[in-house]
Design an enzyme around this catalytic site. Structure first.
Site, short mmCIF file in Angstrom:
data_model
loop_
_atom_site.label_atom_id
_atom_site.label_comp_id
_atom_site.label_asym_id
_atom_site.label_seq_id
_atom_site.Cartn_x
_atom_site.Cartn_y
_atom_site.Cartn_z
N THR A 5 14.15 3.04 3.01
CA THR A 5 15.04 2.08 3.67
C THR A 5 16.07 1.51 2.70
O THR A 5 17.24 1.37 3.05
CB THR A 5 14.26 0.92 4.32
OG1 THR A 5 13.40 0.33 3.34
CG2 THR A 5 13.41 1.42 5.46
N THR A 6 15.65 1.19 1.48
CA THR A 6 16.59 0.63 0.52
C THR A 6 17.66 1.66 0.17
O THR A 6 18.85 1.35 0.10
CB THR A 6 15.85 0.19 -0.75
OG1 THR A 6 14.68 -0.53 -0.38
CG2 THR A 6 16.71 -0.70 -1.61
N ASP A 33 10.18 -4.50 -0.03
CA ASP A 33 10.41 -3.54 1.04
C ASP A 33 11.75 -3.82 1.72
O ASP A 33 11.96 -4.89 2.29
CB ASP A 33 9.26 -3.70 2.04
CG ASP A 33 9.28 -2.62 3.09
OD1 ASP A 33 9.46 -1.46 2.70
OD2 ASP A 33 9.13 -2.93 4.28
N ASP A 58 3.96 2.32 4.11
CA ASP A 58 5.00 3.27 3.70
C ASP A 58 4.36 4.55 3.17
O ASP A 58 4.77 5.65 3.52
CB ASP A 58 5.87 2.68 2.56
CG ASP A 58 6.95 1.74 3.09
OD1 ASP A 58 6.94 1.45 4.30
OD2 ASP A 58 7.78 1.28 2.28
P1 ADP Z 1 13.22 2.94 -0.69
O1 ADP Z 1 13.11 1.74 0.19
O2 ADP Z 1 14.56 3.60 -0.56
O3 ADP Z 1 12.08 3.88 -0.57
P2 ADP Z 1 12.15 2.35 -3.29
O4 ADP Z 1 12.23 1.02 -3.94
O5 ADP Z 1 10.84 2.79 -2.77
O6 ADP Z 1 13.24 2.35 -2.15
O7 ADP Z 1 12.71 3.41 -4.32
C1 ADP Z 1 12.78 4.79 -4.02
C2 ADP Z 1 13.48 5.51 -5.14
O8 ADP Z 1 12.76 5.33 -6.35
C3 ADP Z 1 13.54 7.01 -4.90
O9 ADP Z 1 14.82 7.46 -5.22
C4 ADP Z 1 12.50 7.56 -5.87
O10 ADP Z 1 12.80 8.87 -6.31
C5 ADP Z 1 12.62 6.58 -6.99
N1 ADP Z 1 11.44 6.57 -7.87
C6 ADP Z 1 10.15 6.37 -7.56
N2 ADP Z 1 9.35 6.45 -8.65
C7 ADP Z 1 10.19 6.71 -9.69
C8 ADP Z 1 10.01 6.89 -11.11
N3 ADP Z 1 8.81 6.85 -11.67
N4 ADP Z 1 11.11 7.11 -11.84
C9 ADP Z 1 12.33 7.15 -11.28
N5 ADP Z 1 12.56 6.98 -9.99
C10 ADP Z 1 11.52 6.77 -9.19
MG MG Z 2 10.11 3.58 -1.04
#
Ligand code: ADP
Ligand code: MG
Length: 553
Positions: free
Chosen positions: A95-96, A62, A390
């Site tokens: 957030t990331t 996270d 989240d």
């Molecule tokens: P954040 O803290 O920004 O939410 P995450 O590690 O949760 O970071 O990653 C979010 C990103 O991952 C988003 O751009 C989302 O579209 C992408 N994402 C989630 N699931 C998939 C998937 N199965 N394939 C590709 N991208 C994905």
């Molecule tokens: Mg996320």
């Protein structure tokens, strides 16, 4: 005063860095932070293990948790941490993404600065691009019907992928969706309002995550104060108490002088009387169950047990206020004023393991739902809880905002392409900044690919050409490694979180760039004990607190 002359007389220990050096220093510091979370982005992102100085371990994916636990004490780097915190508050997810985009904006800004483009032009261009990007998010967003459970479940699952919650994501996403539905009310104007106050997350170790459950009412992770007490009470009158059932401490300056054994006995009897009187007041009010936020004296425990009252002490403040939603009644702070009107109504029962109390309300006016998360160990449950909260935020945002996007980098590529078109209409050097902004957004698909072990350059080329031919939903499905319509593939994210991530990244980058003068009362390295670590930036000496970070991450 002549130009160039310092306005203030600086002390011997102070340091001053100006103009390009200041920008360079700040940009390096901010980028170091942003780079540190990149590898966690997306479903294939890795986790980080954070160890505090006292040896406490957190294992997480996270973004905001990582940055908060990292113990950063560089002022510029802290601005980036604030981006993550704002994003967490406003959207609960993304957030990331927000932090990674901020870092990339600064990287591209640095190139523009190197080309002697004035920071003011870059800031203006970034601002224009950010406003435009927000509009474009809205243009490409798809409406979502709050009753479309299937789609909302996908949104929950997408936010869970790559997190501790992933293994059981179908079960958990279903729980999250049902939990949020239970606390959602439709307002008169047809909008949907989610009242998160009515949702409580409780964790328990020992069983598998798939055995997590959604419960009506609340859960209290406490034992009764005495084994003699009942552990289940149906249709109970309940008292929420924020006062100790103990002898009131004598004033500090009152002294009790006891000269004979008789006097001692008398004194003890008096204390017992006082406690008995408090218990009587509770019993007289009609309470069968007492949730006390403070302590309960041994003697009072005994009297309460004798009266058949179930009592729990040292309940968490947050639990007490949640139980108020569940049971009704009010939180009593003075037993002397207690009446039956203060009591709530509900049923209390014990779980199979004999660890938790289930508390369910009886009245019509009462609400409250508990998501009981289970997992094998503390680390597992903690990370599960972060992922689930989240997902809860994401689902609530989606229900109240009503807009979603195809994920997997599709929105970033589409918006970048639209920003490049828009850039043509922007005059002057700001145009270059708008283009740099577009490039920065494409960091998201690039990093998603990198983290999935794919070639990010090839991927971006393919995605761009798909978007050029009008496929706005084409993104990377990181689970299959294929590109395609991510909306169809069920990779769906809330539009609001994306808007927020883009604008807070832009604001943070601009804030960092606006600074052209750093005047520090002491050494710019704020971490006194540390030698300058490898995080030191641009010949500026230590970057306080960030030393060694590159190695640890
Ligand atoms: P954040 O803290 O920004 O939410 P995450 O590690 O949760 O970071 O990653 C979010 C990103 O991952 C988003 O751009 C989302 O579209 C992408 N994402 C989630 N699931 C998939 C998937 N199965 N394939 C590709 N991208 C994905
Ligand atoms: Mg996320």
């Amino acid at each position: 005063m002549q130009q160039g002359q310092p306005m203030i007389i600086l002390g011997d220990d102070s340091q001053r860095v100006q103009d390009k050096d200041a920008q360079q220093y700040n940009i390096s510091a901010a980028r170091a932070v942003a780079d540190s979370v990149r590898s966690t982005l997306g479903p294939k992102g890795m986790d980080k293990m954070l160890v505090t100085s006292t040896g406490d371990v957190t294992i997480t994916n996270d973004g905001v948790t990582i940055l908060q636990e990292m113990d950063i004490d560089n002022p510029t780097a802290e601005m980036i941490v604030e981006v993550a915190e704002t994003q967490e508050d406003e959207a609960g997810d993304g957030t990331t993404t927000a932090v990674a985009i901020a870092g990339e904006l600064l990287k591209n800004a640095e190139d523009l600065l190197d080309q002697e483009i004035h920071p003011t032009a870059i800031i203006k261009g970034f601002h224009l691009a950010s406003e435009r990007a927000r509009e474009e998010v809205d243009n490409i967003a798809e409406p979502v019907d709050p009753d479309d459970e299937e789609l909302i479940q996908k949104v929950a699952e997408t936010s869970m992928t790559g997190k501790g919650a992933e293994l059981e994501k179908e079960v958990l996403a279903d729980l999250v969706v049902r939990a949020v539905q239970q606390i959602t009310v439709e307002a008169d104007d047809g909008s949907h309002v989610v009242d998160l106050q009515n949702l409580n997350i409780e964790t328990q170790t020992g069983r598998s995550a798939s055995e997590s459950e959604l419960l009506a009412g609340g859960v209290i992770d406490k034992d009764p104060v005495s084994d003699e007490m009942p552990t289940a009470v149906d249709d109970a009158s309940t008292l929420l108490l924020n006062e100790a059932i103990e002898i009131e401490e004598a004033d500090v300056d009152t002294q009790v002088s006891i000269e004979s054994p008789d006097q001692l006995q008398e004194f003890l009897d008096q204390e017992e009387e006082q406690l008995k009187a408090k218990v009587d007041q509770i019993v007289d009010s009609g309470a069968d169950v007492v949730f006390c936020q403070k302590g309960i004296d041994d003697m009072a425990q005994h009297y309460l047990a004798k009266e058949g009252v179930l009592a729990i002490r040292r309940a968490k403040k947050s639990d007490i206020s949640f139980l108020k939603n569940v049971l009704g009644g009010s939180v009593v702070t003075d037993i002397d004023s207690l009446t039956a009107d203060h009591l709530g109504e509900g049923s209390i029962s014990r779980d199979e393991e004999g660890e938790l109390f289930y508390v369910e309300g009886n009245g019509d006016e009462v609400h409250g739902t508990t998501l009981l998360l289970r997992g094998s160990t503390d680390h597992v449950v903690d990370e599960l809880e972060r992922g689930i909260s989240d997902a809860i935020d994401v689902v609530s945002t989606t229900i109240s905002d009503g807009r979603v996007l195809a994920g997997g980098g599709a929105p970033e590529v589409e918006i970048a392409s639209r920003l490049r078109d828009y850039a043509d209409s922007v005059e002057g050097r700001e145009q270059l900044a708008v283009e740099a902004f577009a490039d920065s957004l494409e960091l998201v698909p690039r990093v998603l690919a990198e983290n999935a072990g794919l070639d990010s350059i090839d991927l971006l080329v393919d995605l761009r050409s798909e978007h050029e031919s009008g496929d706005t939903h084409t993104g990377l499905n990181a689970l299959t490694g294929e590109i395609g319509d991510t909306f169809e593939a069920g990779v769906v994210e809330p539009a609001h979180a994306k808007e927020q991530a883009i604008s807070s990244a832009a604001e943070a980058a601009n804030l960092v760039m606006k600074i052209d003068d750093i005047i520090s009362a002491g050494d710019l390295s704020t971490d006194k004990e540390d030698d300058d670590g490898p995080g030191g930036a641009g010949g500026m000496g230590g970057m306080g607190g960030m030393g060694g970070m590159g190695g640890a991450m």
